[in-house]
Motif scaffolding. Structure first.
Motif, short mmCIF file in Angstrom:
data_model
loop_
_atom_site.label_atom_id
_atom_site.label_comp_id
_atom_site.label_asym_id
_atom_site.label_seq_id
_atom_site.Cartn_x
_atom_site.Cartn_y
_atom_site.Cartn_z
N LEU A 1 11.39 -11.42 -5.17
CA LEU A 1 10.16 -11.01 -5.84
C LEU A 1 8.98 -11.86 -5.38
CD1 LEU A 1 11.43 -10.57 -9.53
CD2 LEU A 1 10.83 -8.76 -7.94
N LEU A 2 9.18 -13.16 -5.32
CA LEU A 2 8.09 -14.04 -4.97
C LEU A 2 7.73 -13.94 -3.50
CD1 LEU A 2 9.15 -17.10 -7.14
CD2 LEU A 2 7.25 -15.54 -7.56
N SER A 3 8.69 -13.60 -2.66
CA SER A 3 8.40 -13.39 -1.25
C SER A 3 7.49 -12.18 -1.07
CB SER A 3 9.69 -13.20 -0.45
OG SER A 3 10.45 -14.38 -0.45
N ILE A 4 7.75 -11.12 -1.83
CA ILE A 4 6.89 -9.93 -1.78
C ILE A 4 5.50 -10.27 -2.30
CG2 ILE A 4 6.51 -7.62 -2.72
CD1 ILE A 4 9.57 -7.24 -2.68
N LEU A 5 5.45 -10.99 -3.42
CA LEU A 5 4.16 -11.35 -3.98
C LEU A 5 3.36 -12.22 -3.02
CD1 LEU A 5 2.27 -11.25 -6.45
CD2 LEU A 5 3.36 -13.35 -7.23
N HIS A 6 4.04 -13.08 -2.28
CA HIS A 6 3.37 -13.97 -1.34
C HIS A 6 2.60 -13.17 -0.29
CE1 HIS A 6 2.63 -17.82 0.52
NE2 HIS A 6 3.07 -17.38 1.68
N MET A 7 3.10 -11.98 0.06
CA MET A 7 2.42 -11.14 1.04
C MET A 7 1.07 -10.66 0.51
SD MET A 7 5.42 -8.79 2.74
CE MET A 7 5.77 -7.92 1.21
N PHE A 8 0.98 -10.49 -0.80
CA PHE A 8 -0.25 -9.97 -1.41
C PHE A 8 -1.13 -11.06 -1.99
CE2 PHE A 8 2.81 -6.39 -2.00
CZ PHE A 8 2.13 -5.43 -1.26
N ALA A 9 -0.65 -12.31 -2.03
CA ALA A 9 -1.33 -13.36 -2.79
C ALA A 9 -2.77 -13.59 -2.33
CB ALA A 9 -0.54 -14.67 -2.70
N GLU A 10 -2.99 -13.67 -1.02
CA GLU A 10 -4.34 -13.94 -0.53
C GLU A 10 -5.30 -12.81 -0.89
OE1 GLU A 10 -6.64 -15.13 3.64
OE2 GLU A 10 -4.44 -15.14 3.53
N ALA A 11 -4.83 -11.56 -0.75
CA ALA A 11 -5.67 -10.41 -1.10
C ALA A 11 -5.95 -10.39 -2.60
CB ALA A 11 -4.99 -9.12 -0.66
N LEU A 12 -4.93 -10.72 -3.41
CA LEU A 12 -5.12 -10.74 -4.86
C LEU A 12 -6.13 -11.81 -5.27
CD1 LEU A 12 -1.44 -10.25 -6.07
CD2 LEU A 12 -3.29 -8.58 -6.22
N GLN A 13 -6.06 -12.96 -4.61
CA GLN A 13 -7.00 -14.03 -4.95
C GLN A 13 -8.42 -13.62 -4.56
OE1 GLN A 13 -5.62 -17.96 -3.83
NE2 GLN A 13 -6.30 -18.62 -5.84
N GLY A 14 -8.54 -12.92 -3.44
CA GLY A 14 -9.85 -12.41 -3.04
C GLY A 14 -10.40 -11.42 -4.05
N ARG A 15 -9.52 -10.56 -4.57
CA ARG A 15 -9.94 -9.60 -5.60
C ARG A 15 -10.38 -10.32 -6.87
NH1 ARG A 15 -8.14 -4.22 -4.59
NH2 ARG A 15 -9.25 -3.68 -6.51
N CYS A 16 -9.66 -11.38 -7.20
CA CYS A 16 -9.98 -12.15 -8.40
C CYS A 16 -11.36 -12.80 -8.27
CB CYS A 16 -8.91 -13.20 -8.62
SG CYS A 16 -8.99 -14.01 -10.22
N LEU A 17 -11.64 -13.37 -7.11
CA LEU A 17 -12.96 -13.96 -6.88
C LEU A 17 -14.05 -12.90 -6.92
CD1 LEU A 17 -12.07 -16.45 -4.00
CD2 LEU A 17 -12.85 -17.07 -6.30
N GLY A 18 -13.74 -11.72 -6.39
CA GLY A 18 -14.71 -10.63 -6.41
C GLY A 18 -15.06 -10.21 -7.83
N ILE A 19 -14.06 -10.11 -8.68
CA ILE A 19 -14.32 -9.70 -10.07
C ILE A 19 -15.14 -10.76 -10.80
CG2 ILE A 19 -12.22 -10.61 -11.17
CD1 ILE A 19 -12.03 -8.09 -12.79
N LEU A 20 -14.92 -12.03 -10.50
CA LEU A 20 -15.72 -13.09 -11.13
C LEU A 20 -17.17 -13.03 -10.64
CD1 LEU A 20 -13.27 -16.13 -11.06
CD2 LEU A 20 -13.94 -14.75 -13.05
N ARG A 21 -17.38 -12.75 -9.36
CA ARG A 21 -18.74 -12.63 -8.84
C ARG A 21 -19.47 -11.46 -9.51
NH1 ARG A 21 -16.34 -14.22 -3.79
NH2 ARG A 21 -15.93 -12.03 -3.29
N ARG A 22 -18.77 -10.34 -9.66
CA ARG A 22 -19.41 -9.18 -10.30
C ARG A 22 -19.67 -9.43 -11.79
NH1 ARG A 22 -15.86 -6.76 -6.70
NH2 ARG A 22 -14.29 -6.33 -8.30
N LEU A 23 -18.78 -10.18 -12.43
CA LEU A 23 -19.00 -10.54 -13.83
C LEU A 23 -20.26 -11.38 -13.96
CD1 LEU A 23 -18.17 -10.67 -16.81
CD2 LEU A 23 -16.70 -12.62 -16.23
N HIS A 24 -20.41 -12.34 -13.06
CA HIS A 24 -21.61 -13.19 -13.09
C HIS A 24 -22.87 -12.36 -12.90
CE1 HIS A 24 -23.77 -17.04 -11.47
NE2 HIS A 24 -24.17 -16.69 -12.68
N LYS A 25 -22.84 -11.45 -11.96
CA LYS A 25 -24.00 -10.60 -11.70
C LYS A 25 -24.33 -9.73 -12.92
CE LYS A 25 -25.74 -7.21 -8.32
NZ LYS A 25 -26.05 -6.12 -9.23
N THR A 26 -23.30 -9.13 -13.52
CA THR A 26 -23.50 -8.27 -14.68
C THR A 26 -24.07 -9.05 -15.86
OG1 THR A 26 -21.73 -6.76 -14.01
CG2 THR A 26 -22.35 -6.75 -16.33
#
Length: 268
Positions: A234-259
């Motif tokens: 499970l964690l090996s699969i998640l590791h493949m997506f981790a960088e993209a997920l963290q990028g999405r998380c930063l994106g949502i925080l940036r949009r929250l700040h803007k809103t």
């Protein structure tokens, strides 16, 4: 035979911080050993994890912690997620924010308004809609089109009804995502929750984790039994997506700040 602690790590650059997963097995003890954590094991060789290499930690119930080890993690700004018996998140320990960010200031001011919740809930729904729309578009671009009826059902369930028609992620995934979001919040200078004068709370960690759960559900949609199995798989699969997920998380925080900045500007 006692299973070793699971750490989804690769031999990458020495400066790269990586998550540490301490799961299963017999009771073990985490103590501080200079600039590292030492995992003491009764039936195996002790293991040492330099604090400078750790980004976040997920720990099961058989792991015992010394106060020195916990304090060292907080000083190194490493969040820790503790698991329940079913490997679901039971609680967390996050370092204090000595220098709150501009986003933190904006959230603090926003939740002081009497009618903060409706606007915040609308923003959350808009973000979920954005995630579904982006997934729908990307599937089509890569030749895996989703039928219009399936897309409408996803929108109805996940946006308007607050239910879920996608298969839930395993508890281990949810715990790992909670840790990833917690790390991102710590690095971004914001808190996990914000208490209001009216007794309510804006549960930022919980809300963004729920959003990231949806993003991961969409990513693994159609993978079938491959998303279930041992913790290591499970964690090996998640590791493949981790960088993209963290990028999405930063994106949502940036949009929250803007809103929030735009809404507070109108209020001023």
């Amino acid at each position: 035979m006692t299973a070793p602690p699971l750490a989804v790590v690769r031999r990458e650059a020495a400066t790269k911080r990586l998550p540490l997963y301490l799961l299963g097995g017999a009771s073990r003890h985490v103590d501080l050993d200079g600039p590292a954590l030492r995992l003491r094991q009764s039936r195996a060789t002790d293991l040492r994890y330099p604090l400078a290499r750790l980004s976040r930690i997920v720990a099961g119930q058989t792991i015992q912690w010394s106060s020195k080890a916990l304090c060292a993690c907080m000083e190194a700004r490493i969040p820790i997620i503790f698991l329940g018996k079913g490997k679901e998140p039971l609680g967390y320990v996050l370092p204090a924010q000595p220098r709150p960010s501009r986003l933190d200031d904006a959230i603090q001011e926003y939740v002081s308004l009497d009618q903060w919740r409706p606007g915040y809930q609308n923003w959350l729904r808009a973000e979920r809609m954005r995630a579904l729309r982006e997934w729908y578009t990307q599937r089509a671009l890569h030749g895996h089109e989703v039928s219009e009826s399936e897309y409408r059902e996803l929108v109805r369930a996940h946006i308007y009804q607050g239910t879920a028609c996608l298969a839930p992620v395993p508890p281990m995934y949810h715990s790992a995502i909670t840790a990833l979001v917690a790390e991102t919040l710590v690095r971004s200078g914001v808190s996990a929750r914000y208490q209001t004068n009216g007794g309510e709370a804006l549960e930022l960690l919980q809300d963004i984790t729920s959003f990231m759960d949806l993003v991961l559900r969409l990513e693994i949609h159609g993978m079938g039994d491959r998303v279930y199995g041992t913790d290591a798989a499970l964690l090996s699969i998640l590791h493949m997506f981790a960088e993209a997920l963290q990028g999405r998380c930063l994106g949502i925080l940036r949009r929250l700040h803007k809103t929030l900045s735009e809404r507070l500007e109108q209020w001023h």
